[in-house]
Each structure stands twice: as structure tokens, then as C-alpha cells.
Write an enzyme that holds these catalytic residues in place. Structure first.
Site, PDB file in Angstrom:
ATOM      1  N   SER A   1     -45.674 -16.647  -5.874  1.00 25.43           N
ATOM      2  CA  SER A   1     -44.509 -16.835  -6.728  1.00 25.43           C
ATOM      3  C   SER A   1     -43.759 -15.504  -6.863  1.00 25.43           C
ATOM      4  O   SER A   1     -43.273 -14.969  -5.884  1.00 25.43           O
ATOM      5  CB  SER A   1     -44.925 -17.406  -8.085  1.00 25.43           C
ATOM      6  OG  SER A   1     -43.842 -18.083  -8.682  1.00 25.43           O
TER       7      SER A   1
ATOM      8  N   LYS B   1     -45.204 -27.045  -8.135  1.00 24.63           N
ATOM      9  CA  LYS B   1     -45.115 -26.006  -9.165  1.00 24.63           C
ATOM     10  C   LYS B   1     -45.818 -26.510 -10.417  1.00 24.63           C
ATOM     11  O   LYS B   1     -45.199 -26.980 -11.371  1.00 24.63           O
ATOM     12  CB  LYS B   1     -43.660 -25.653  -9.450  1.00 24.63           C
ATOM     13  CG  LYS B   1     -43.481 -24.271 -10.072  1.00 24.63           C
ATOM     14  CD  LYS B   1     -43.865 -23.190  -9.088  1.00 24.63           C
ATOM     15  CE  LYS B   1     -43.719 -21.802  -9.670  1.00 24.63           C
ATOM     16  NZ  LYS B   1     -44.183 -20.758  -8.762  1.00 24.63           N
TER      17      LYS B   1
END
Length: 587
Positions: A386, A188
Site C-alpha cells: 500500500s 482492500k
């Protein structure tokens, strides 16, 4: 004092006159739009569909008032793909003519257009491409044509795929600001531009994977169409052959011939069998789509959702708008589609790298509710990652392009620490009153205590667990299986299908066909949602000065604009973000 009042009065009069002029041009634009909408060009036999590869490609038609005023109609993926499909079986269309310009579009969008052109050629009709200067991806798209031509002093940008990422940690430190990251998932990496000065190993790994995947897609397509070996194409890229003499491009088999702008029309005329003296009847995608027959009463809804995911719409301007997936609006629209008995299935076309985690959860819920009433199929465009994947996972079926960016299952948060800027750089002093230990959490005068840091990190962990739970439920995977493919890892569609994140590789047409199959429909039409803004809506839109300033900054800063905008937008975003890292864009 008298001069002061004169100046004030002159300013007021000037603003009043400017307002009248603005309204006048608005109504001229409105009249132009009404005229454009009411007129349809006659479709004659031996017509040629003109596809201009120029401008910014949006997923859906979104022509603004300023576009009408300045004659910029924009480029719509929806319109282009529908026009190619219509041209394949329309007897009056004998050829497609691609004209390369400065097109900004996702590689997945171009891949779908390229596949549609190859399908069009099966009808026995020809595709001809011409360009003064071909960008890498415009050339990739153009090689679907039977013949590829270029201006005698044109060029092809053939150099492979690469890019650089900007890191702003040291820039922010100069003004006394640091950004504290909270994240779940080693991949991430969206926080890294604010906290690091180079790519982390995990981010480099996933970025190299998707750009090499994109390049392989381009190489395979061009090699197959132009009958040039991949080794030769790689050698051409290493040598930057676009800088060589244009005449060599024919010898390299990159193009079939060199013509000036005024000569290429005769080439097209010859290809479709008409004399040079006859007029070439060119028709635009919008004009062709406007002549399609009405959809059947029972239909499949194609809902376009693209842009950053937010809960509330940011202030926009009729002179330029950044499209967003506004959760409140989209949820309301999906409820309406669920309640419409004429709609038998819904395809949601997503192009988003995510955004606010709270908004993503609301969208997940509404897609899950929609699925209870009718089949839901996701069509992933350039990205559905996402938060974009969050809202996709409860659907019945997920279709992605091989070059789609997806996955990035993870949560992060960013808190800017401006205490040094406020106290040391600006010399501000702060004092506080409070009823409880953490009553001033988030105040400007001091940053997080150790307790507050742990509370924030726990919130990130809870958001990550919920995201994984939603994926596990939607994709029928265990939490352990999801964790193994999560960690914020970004995948190409071609890789995502191997690990169960998507069901099928293909474009919008394939998603619509799957929706029809799930709804057991043989005869059906399609309709696009949400509906385009009317000319009156465009006129009534209130200009926003900050949007105008954004346009000026974008012009001034060029490629660096995105970085500054990310910094600016931090203050408007929710603390918890389900967004993918910065993705390289190529032309």
C-alpha cells in the site's frame, strides 16, 4: 484543612524525589552507553560469532535509554546481516553459534539471515544451532546450520502456519458506534475488521495465498537442509510432534542431538578444534561490526524506513517507541542524500504496510526527485505494501524477498459514526449554526448526509486514481494493466515479480549490489541512514504518559492489544489511508 495541605505537600515532595531518582538513573544509563561505545572487545583467533535469536528485531539499531538501563540491547537486522557478512571473510571468526530464544521478526528478515548463513558456510566455516524451545520460524532459520541441537526437555513448535482475525463490529455496536467504510478495490480489506463479522471471499483468497506461500518456503528450506521429505514434514505438522517426547526428534531427523545448556559449549569447542579446558571466545554482532574498517569516501547510502507511514510524528516516550515513517522527516533526509556528492546511489530499505495517503504521496515525490540525481534501489523487507509500495514505485529498481508482502494498491477511509453513542447512550443534545450546507461536516452530533457520503467516496476514488497513476508511471505499465493487478490485492514477492511490481528477488545485499551496478561503482563502501540517536538525545527525550500506558495495555491484553490500538489510532489518522489489511504474524 490542615490534613489536606499536608497531603498536597507530601505529594509534591514525593514527585520531586521521584524526579531526582529518574534523572539519576538517566545519567547512569548515559555513562553506561558512553562506556559501551568506547570499548571494543578484542577479536582473537578462533572466535565464535554468537547470534541470539531473542527479542524484537528492528530493521536498524534503535536502543533506547530504558534498554540501556535494563541491559536490553535489542536485535537489529542491519547489525546481524552485517556481522554474518563480515564473519565470512574475517580470519579470526571460525564459527557461528545460533542460540534460539523468543525472537519476533518478519519471515522475510529471517529468510535473508538464513540466506546469509548459507553463504557464510561457503567459506568452509561451520554454523551450529542450539535451542531450548524452537518456534517455527526460529527452527526454519536454525536449519541453515550444519548441526541443530536441542535441550533434552525442549520442544519444536512444528504445526504449520495459521492464525485468526478479530472483528469488532458487534463490540462497537454495544456502545452505539458504527464504522462507515469508503474503499476502492475489492481486496482492500483493512476496513473489514470494523464492518464485518468474518473474512470476505477476496480477503480469504489473498490471505490463504500468502500463508501457503510462507509455508512452502519453510517446507522447501527445511526439507532441503534436514533431508526430510515434505510429505513427512506435513505429517509431522498435522501430528503436532512438538508435543511428543523430545528423544523422538532425533529419530525424526529434526535435530542432531540433545544437550543441556552447560554441555553445548563443549560441542562448539570440539567443532572448532579447541580443548574443553580452553575458554570459548564469543563475540556479539555489535562487537564484530564495530571492528569493521571505515567505509570508502564514495559510498552507497542505505536508508532504513520502517513502520506506519504518517505525516507528523505521534507523541513518543524514551521508555518505548513505535517506529514510524514520518513523511516530513524522511523527505528532508532524502533531500540531504540527494545533495551529498559523496553518495553515489541510495538503497531504501522499506518495511511498512503503509499508512496516510497524503504522507505516501509526499514520499513518492521525494523518491522521484532523488532518482533524478542518483540511482535509487528499493529493498523490501517483511512488507512494502500500500503506502509502502506507493513510495517504492518511482525507484530505478525494486528488490523483494520471495516472502515479502507487497502490492495492496488501493485507498480506503473509515469514519466512525458515534451519533447513537452521543445522543441515545449518553443522552447528549446537539444544536448547530452554519453558513453553508456542509459547514458542520464531521461534527459529532449527526452523521453524514447522502451528499457528504458521495463527496467522501469521490475523494477516495480520486486518491485511488492517483495511486494507480504513480504505479503506472514508475513501473511503465498502462492504467489498465495496473487496474488488473491493483484492487488492493496483496501479493507475495514471489508473485509480484511475475506481474511487474518488482524487478528481482533477493535481500539487502542484492539491492546494494544492484545500486553499485547502476552507479557504475567498483570500489565503494556503505553507510546507514538515518544515524542512530546519540546518548544525549535519548536523555533529553521527554517521557510521555500515554506511551507508558500503551505498554501496560500491551502487557495486559497480549494478542488483543493490536485490535484495541487500531481502534484508538483511528482518531489520529488521516481520512484517506493507503494501508494494507491486518497481516498474520507467526513466531
Amino acid at each position: 484543612m490542615k490534613d489536606f495541605f499536608k497531603n498536597v505537600l507530601a505529594t509534591i515532595v514525593g514527585l520531586f524525589i521521584f524526579g531526582i531518582i529518574t534523572v539519576f538513573f538517566c545519567f547512569i544509563g548515559a555513562i553506561g552507553m558512553i562506556t559501551a561505545n568506547s570499548s571494543t572487545k578484542k577479536l582473537e583467533s578462533n572466535s565464535v560469532l554468537l547470534l541470539k535469536l531473542d527479542g524484537n528485531m528492528s530493521e536498524q539499531d534503535e536502543t533506547t535509554l530504558s534498554d540501556q538501563l535494563y541491559g536490553n540491547t535489542g536485535v537489529s537486522f542491519k547489525t546481524y546481516i552485517e556481522a554474518i557478512n563480515e564473519a565470512a571473510h574475517n580470519d579470526n571468526i571460525s564459527c557461528i553459534y545460533l542460540e534460539s530464544g523468543n525472537l519476533t521478526a518478519d519471515i522475510a528478515q529471517r529468510q535473508e539471515l538464513r540466506d546469509a548463513l548459507l553463504e557464510f558456510k561457503k567459506s568452509g566455516k561451520k554454523v551450529i544451532a542450539y535451542g531450548e524451545n524452537y518456534s517455527l520460524l526460529n527452527y526454519y532459520l536454525a536449519t541453515a546450520a550444519d548441526k541443530v541441537y536441542m535441550n533434552p526437555i525442549g520442544s519444536i513448535t512444528w504445526k504449520g502456519i495459521g492464525g485468526e482475525m478479530v472483528y469488532v463490529k458487534d463490540l462497537l455496536a454495544k456502545v452505539g458506534v458504527r464504522v462507515v467504510p469508503f474503499r476502492m478495490g475489492k481486496y482492500k480489506s483493512a476496513v473489514e475488521m470494523f464492518t464485518e463479522d468474518k473474512m470476505s471471499d477476496p480477503n480469504r483468497e489473498q490471505t490463504e495465498r500468502y500463508i501457503h506461500g510462507w509455508w512452502d518456503t519453510v517446507l522447501n528450506a527445511v526439507s532441503g537442509s534436514r533431508k526430510i521429505s515434505k510429505d513427512s514434514l506435513n505429517a509431522y505438522a498435522d501430528r503436532l510432534i512438538g508435543m511428543e517426547e523430545t528423544s523422538k526428534m532425533v529419530g525424526y531427523k529434526m535435530v542432531d542431538g540433545l544437550y543441556y545448556n552447560d554441555q553445548i559449549k563443549d560441542v562448539v569447542k570440539k567443532a572448532i578444534g579447541i580443548d574443553k579446558d580452553e575458554e570459548l571466545n564469543l563475540i556479539t554482532p555489535s562487537e564484530l561490526v564495530a571492528q569493521k574498517s571505515e567505509s570508502a569516501e564514495k559510498h552507497i547510502a542505505v536508508y532504513y524506513a520502517y513502520g506506519n507511514i504518517v505525516n507528523n510524528k505521534m507523541p513518543q516516550s524514551m521508555f518505548g517507541e513505535n517506529h514510524e515513517i514520518v513523511a516530513k522527516d524522511v523527505c528532508r533526509d532524502l533531500q540531504d542524500l540527494a545533495d551529498d556528492d559523496d553518495i553515489k546511489a541510495v538503497v531504501i530499505r522499506i518495511n511498512s504496510g503503509g499508512g496516510d495517503a497524503y504522507a505516501s504521496e509526499q514520499l513518492w515525490h521525494q523518491v522521484a526527485e532523488l532518482r533524478k540525481k542518483k540511482p535509487v534501489v528499493i529493498s523490501m523487507s517483511g512488507a512494502a505494501a500500500s503506502g509502502g509500495y506507493y513510495m517504492s514505485c518511482p525507484a530505478n529498481w525494486i528488490v523483494a524477498d520471495p516472502t515479502t508482502i507487497t502490492g495492496s494498491i488501493g485507498i480506503f477511509g473509515l469514519l466512525p459514526d458515534q451519533s447513537e453513542l452521543m445522543t441515545k447512550k449518553l443522552g447528549l443534545k446537539f444544536d448547530e449554526v452554519k453558513t453553508n450546507r456542509n459547514s458542520v461536516f464531521g461534527a459529532s452530533g449527526h452523521f453524514l448526509t447522502g451528499e457528504q457520503f458521495n463527496i467522501m467516496q469521490t475523494a477516495i476514488e480520486n486518491g485511488y486514481k492517483l495511486f494507480k497513476k504513480r504505479v503506472a508511471e514508475g513501473r511503465k505499465l498502462s492504467m489498465e494493466q495496473v487496474e488488473n493487478i491493483a484492487q488492493g490485492h496483496v501479493y507475495l514477492g514471489a508473485d509480484a515479480i511475475k506481474i511487474g511490481l518488482v524487478d528481482e528477488l533477493g535481500g539487502l545485499n542484492k539491492a546494494i549490489a544492484k545500486a553499485a551496478e547502476l552507479a557504475k561503482l567498483k570500489n565503494y563502501g556503505t553507510a546507514s541512514y538515518p544515524e542512530a540517536k546519540s546518548w544525549l538525545d535519548n536523555i533529553m527525550a521527554i517521557p510521555d504518559n500515554s506511551s507508558f500506558l500503551d505498554k501496560q495495555l500491551e502487557t495486559t491484553f497480549g494478542e488483543y492489544y493490536t485490535t484495541f490500538k487500531l481502534i484508538k489510532d483511528m482518531q489520529h489518522r488521516d481520512r484517506l489511508q493507503a494501508a494494507m489489511p491486518y497481516i498474520l504474524r507467526i513466531q
